[in-house]
Design a protein around this motif. Structure first.
Motif, mmCIF file in Angstrom:
data_model
loop_
_atom_site.group_PDB
_atom_site.id
_atom_site.type_symbol
_atom_site.label_atom_id
_atom_site.label_comp_id
_atom_site.label_asym_id
_atom_site.label_seq_id
_atom_site.Cartn_x
_atom_site.Cartn_y
_atom_site.Cartn_z
ATOM 1 N N GLU A 42 -6.486 -0.167 2.625
ATOM 2 C CA GLU A 42 -5.943 0.985 1.902
ATOM 3 C C GLU A 42 -6.506 2.265 2.511
ATOM 4 O OE1 GLU A 42 -5.362 2.612 -2.668
ATOM 5 O OE2 GLU A 42 -6.469 0.767 -2.281
ATOM 6 N N PRO A 43 -5.644 3.129 3.022
ATOM 7 C CA PRO A 43 -6.137 4.348 3.682
ATOM 8 C C PRO A 43 -6.481 5.452 2.680
ATOM 9 C CG PRO A 43 -3.766 4.301 3.766
ATOM 10 C CD PRO A 43 -4.179 3.018 3.087
ATOM 11 N N GLN A 52 -7.619 8.193 9.659
ATOM 12 C CA GLN A 52 -7.383 6.955 10.404
ATOM 13 C C GLN A 52 -8.199 5.791 9.848
ATOM 14 O OE1 GLN A 52 -8.516 7.494 14.482
ATOM 15 N NE2 GLN A 52 -10.679 7.752 14.060
ATOM 16 N N THR A 53 -7.562 4.629 9.810
ATOM 17 C CA THR A 53 -8.283 3.396 9.489
ATOM 18 C C THR A 53 -8.801 2.746 10.771
ATOM 19 O OG1 THR A 53 -6.195 2.177 9.527
ATOM 20 C CG2 THR A 53 -6.947 2.997 7.394
ATOM 21 N N SER A 54 -8.198 3.108 11.890
ATOM 22 C CA SER A 54 -8.705 2.767 13.228
ATOM 23 C C SER A 54 -8.019 3.720 14.211
ATOM 24 C CB SER A 54 -8.415 1.308 13.593
ATOM 25 O OG SER A 54 -7.167 1.186 14.231
ATOM 26 N N PHE A 77 -11.885 5.389 8.182
ATOM 27 C CA PHE A 77 -11.962 5.528 6.725
ATOM 28 C C PHE A 77 -11.089 4.461 6.057
ATOM 29 C CE2 PHE A 77 -12.582 9.491 8.885
ATOM 30 C CZ PHE A 77 -13.669 10.085 8.254
ATOM 31 N N ARG A 78 -11.648 3.748 5.088
ATOM 32 C CA ARG A 78 -10.892 2.747 4.338
ATOM 33 C C ARG A 78 -11.327 2.808 2.876
ATOM 34 N NH1 ARG A 78 -10.919 -2.337 8.692
ATOM 35 N NH2 ARG A 78 -10.045 -1.108 10.423
ATOM 36 N N ARG A 79 -10.358 3.074 2.020
ATOM 37 C CA ARG A 79 -10.653 3.255 0.600
ATOM 38 C C ARG A 79 -11.170 1.947 -0.020
ATOM 39 N NH1 ARG A 79 -6.180 5.934 -3.234
ATOM 40 N NH2 ARG A 79 -6.763 7.732 -1.924
ATOM 41 N N SER A 80 -12.086 2.101 -0.940
ATOM 42 C CA SER A 80 -12.588 1.003 -1.799
ATOM 43 C C SER A 80 -13.374 -0.053 -1.037
ATOM 44 C CB SER A 80 -11.425 0.325 -2.552
ATOM 45 O OG SER A 80 -10.702 1.268 -3.301
ATOM 46 N N GLU A 81 -13.808 0.223 0.174
ATOM 47 C CA GLU A 81 -14.624 -0.741 0.889
ATOM 48 C C GLU A 81 -16.090 -0.333 0.740
ATOM 49 O OE1 GLU A 81 -13.515 -1.944 4.750
ATOM 50 O OE2 GLU A 81 -11.435 -2.375 4.203
ATOM 51 N N ARG A 82 -16.832 -1.093 -0.034
ATOM 52 C CA ARG A 82 -18.235 -0.779 -0.278
ATOM 53 C C ARG A 82 -19.005 -2.059 -0.546
ATOM 54 N NH1 ARG A 82 -22.476 0.788 0.872
ATOM 55 N NH2 ARG A 82 -23.809 2.251 -0.227
#
Length: 295
Positions: A42-43, A52-54, A77-82
């Motif tokens: 999810e971007p 960018q996600t990549s 950047f990738r949403r909700s990745e923690r």
């Protein structure tokens, strides 16, 4: 902030390897009007565009423009990745080479990591002894990994749409324990931007590298057929819609440039995870200047 000096030394060694191999370091835009549609990623949006996600799309456009060996170290950047291995803003090393395939890239990836481990001026943890001999690394097909470690067959995992769940829970913990492991030959439907094997189109020329059960890198023989690539993107966009998300526009300029690439191979490697490995850290928070919670 404990490992900042080590992180800087690792980045210097990475750059030294690619310069020595004749690669050109590039910088591409971080904020884009269209990105790769991916159901599992999810971007973050930015005023109607996307972070960018990549850097894959822009770097392949540089390949199409004739830059045959390029690398980049950049933020993604990738949403909700923690978690202990994930940050929503992280550092990616990505490189592409015209010609060759995913097997050439596996060899180059091993050579790069051995080079970096050998050119650092700080004591390495015992776990990095795995990185001594690049010719001794394990190559394991996805089908074989399922046969060895999974409670269900590869075919059943695909039919029930639980491939990633089985991979993460049952297979990944076994990979890269005695030596680094290249997991390769993914099912065609999980090929993403990879081309299919000519002698078995049920498989994609894709691999992931695991060390100590951690996924460190993801590489392909790159798909250069723009029609097939667009069809895959359309399928991904439909799946994203089913998730209740907006997939964003089709990356048309990328698709227009793609046929100019005759053949290529490319790989993305998580820099933060590499620093963790070479420093013996147990959390990604230990190897970055600031975690999100400290801002």
């Amino acid at each position: 902030m404990r490992y900042l000096a080590a992180r800087a030394a690792i980045l210097r060694a990475v750059r030294a390897f690619f310069v020595e191999q004749g690669y050109l370091e590039v910088e591409t835009p971080v904020r884009l009007p269209a990105i790769i549609p991916e159901r599992y990623i999810e971007p973050e949006e930015s005023s109607g565009w996307f972070l960018q996600t990549s850097p894959e799309l822009c770097m392949k456009r540089l390949l199409a423009a004739g830059h045959g060996k390029i690398f980049q170290i950049c933020k993604c950047f990738r949403r909700s990745e923690r978690g202990s291995l994930h940050l929503p803003e992280f550092t990616m090393l990505e490189w592409y080479r015209a010609g060759g395939d995913y097997r050439d890239l596996m060899a180059e990836c091993a050579a790069m990591l051995c080079f970096v481990a050998a050119h650092l001026d700080f004591p390495l943890p015992p776990s990095t002894r795995l990185l001594v001999n690049e010719r001794d690394w394990e190559h394991l097909t996805v089908a074989r990994a399922f046969a060895l470690h999974a409670p269900v067959s590869l075919e059943e995992a695909l039919r029930r749409d639980i491939f990633d769940e089985i991979l993460v829970q049952y297979i990944e913990p076994h990979l890269g324990r005695e030596k680094p492991t290249f997991l390769h030959d993914y099912p065609a439907q999980l090929g993403a931007l990879a081309c299919l094997k000519k002698d078995d189109p049920s498989l994609a020329e894709r691999f992931e590298l695991y060390i100590h059960g951690i996924e460190l890198a993801n590489g392909f023989s790159e798909l250069t057929d723009a029609v097939e690539q667009q069809q895959r993107f359309v399928k991904e966009q439909a799946l994203i819609v089913l998730q209740g998300r907006h997939p964003g526009p089709m990356p048309e300029k990328f698709l227009a440039d793609l046929p100019a690439i005759e053949s290529a191979a490319g790989i993305a490697l998580g820099v933060d995870r590499l620093v963790m490995l070479l420093c013996g850290a147990t959390s990604i928070d230990e190897v970055v200047c600031f975690s999100p919670e400290t801002l």
